[in-house]
Design an enzyme around this catalytic site. Structure first.
Site, PDB file in Angstrom:
ATOM      1  N   ASP A 115       0.865  -1.182   0.000  1.00 11.74           N
ATOM      2  CA  ASP A 115       0.000   0.000   0.000  1.00 11.74           C
ATOM      3  C   ASP A 115       0.901   1.232   0.000  1.00 11.74           C
ATOM      4  OD1 ASP A 115      -2.259   1.901   0.778  1.00 11.74           O
ATOM      5  OD2 ASP A 115      -3.321  -0.003   0.868  1.00 11.74           O
ATOM      6  N   HIS A 138       2.111   1.942  -3.195  1.00 14.14           N
ATOM      7  CA  HIS A 138       1.205   2.920  -3.792  1.00 14.14           C
ATOM      8  C   HIS A 138       1.778   4.332  -3.759  1.00 14.14           C
ATOM      9  CE1 HIS A 138      -2.580   0.197  -3.094  1.00 14.14           C
ATOM     10  NE2 HIS A 138      -1.638  -0.371  -3.834  1.00 14.14           N
TER      11      HIS A 138
END
Length: 298
Positions: A115, A138
């Protein structure tokens, strides 16, 4: 305590944590279970809450069930020489998650996770991120903002001398839409001297985050202003390397792009050029200087 955690430091002043060991959350046994958005938060490997004047160095975190490290309601905390690792497909394994904290410094660290490498949400102020290698993951994100009632502003964020490799996003600001979204502000933000290596969305401001269903009729109420992208170079795997999608009720203000040099390395798609482009909506006070590749949008 906001969420479950494995190891927590709480209400301390003058904390020093210096290691060489590894925190292994053994999260792989849990990642395959679909808990849903309403499910319980999985434990954080390491949490600092209401900790002031702290130094954290030379720690490693691998495969947490939830986040690797959370920094909540802290003031003056320094995190240096960290090694954070989880597979690219591990869900919600944010590297360092910051909220309601002031004067947080992160430097000389490597983060590869599933993430956000570093995520900053409400109340993150005076944040310094320098010499961090991020990827996979991310990217480095501010937000989501607008999610909480009476949400505190984000301001004074500096991200400098960082490298992002094979990430889904590069430098990202994202805010919520919907009838329950709350008004807050994100301002005085600098992204400078950043290298992108095969990043899908190198520069992205997304104020249409979670824009589906009933949320489509409710623009984001979060105000974004005074954001500077300076000396950002490298490669994009998306033809649209710079995406600025601001709120139609509170447009972004005073966005600066100086020396942006991004090359497209993905396969050309039908009806799209083999070079990078930019898109901008509901943004005022855009300024440009130096190299502009992709070409600036107005």
């Amino acid at each position: 305590m906001d969420v479950d955690t494995w190891i927590q430091f709480y209400e301390l002043n003058g904390l020093i944590v210096i290691g060489g060991g590894t925190l292994d959350g053994q999260g792989a046994a849990f990642w395959s279970h679909d808990l849903g958005s309403q499910g319980p938060g999985l434990p954080v490997n390491l949490m600092f809450q209401k900790v002031n004047n702290a130094l954290v160095r030379k720690l490693s975190s691998v495969n947490p069930k939830g986040f690797h490290i959370s920094v909540v309601q802290c003031n003056n905390i320094r995190l240096y020489n960290l090694r954070i690792t989880a597979p690219a497909d591990s869900p919600n394994t944010d590297g360092i998650h910051i909220s309601r904290s002031n004067l947080v410094k992160i430097a000389r660290s490597e983060i590869a996770t599933g993430d956000d490498c570093i995520g900053m949400i409400q109340g993150s102020t005076a944040i310094s991120i320098k010499n961090v290698k991020c990827g996979p993951g991310h990217g480095i994100s501010i937000g989501s903002l607008g999610k909480y009632e009476n949400e505190a502003d984000v301001r004074g964020v500096v991200v400098k001398n960082c490298t992002l490799s094979n990430t889904d996003n590069g430098l990202r600001i994202k805010t919520m839409r919907g009838p329950k979204a709350t008004a807050s502000r994100a301002s005085s933000i600098i992204f400078q001297d950043i290298i992108m290596r095969d990043v899908k969305n190198p520069i992205i401001i997304d104020q249409e985050y979670n824009a589906h269903g009933k949320n489509q009729a409710n623009p984001s109420p979060v105000k974004i202003s005074d954001v500077h992208f300076i000396n950002v170079r490298g490669t994009s795997t998306s033809p649209v390397a710079v995406q600025v999608a601001c709120s139609r009720i509170v447009p972004c203000q005073n966005l600066q792009f100086y020396n942006i040099n991004l090359d497209y390395v993905g396969k050309p798609r039908k009806a799209l050029p083999p070079t990078c482009t930019s898109t901008c909506t509901f943004a005022t006070g855009l300024s440009y200087g130096g190299i502009q590749k992709p070409p600036a949008c107005h």
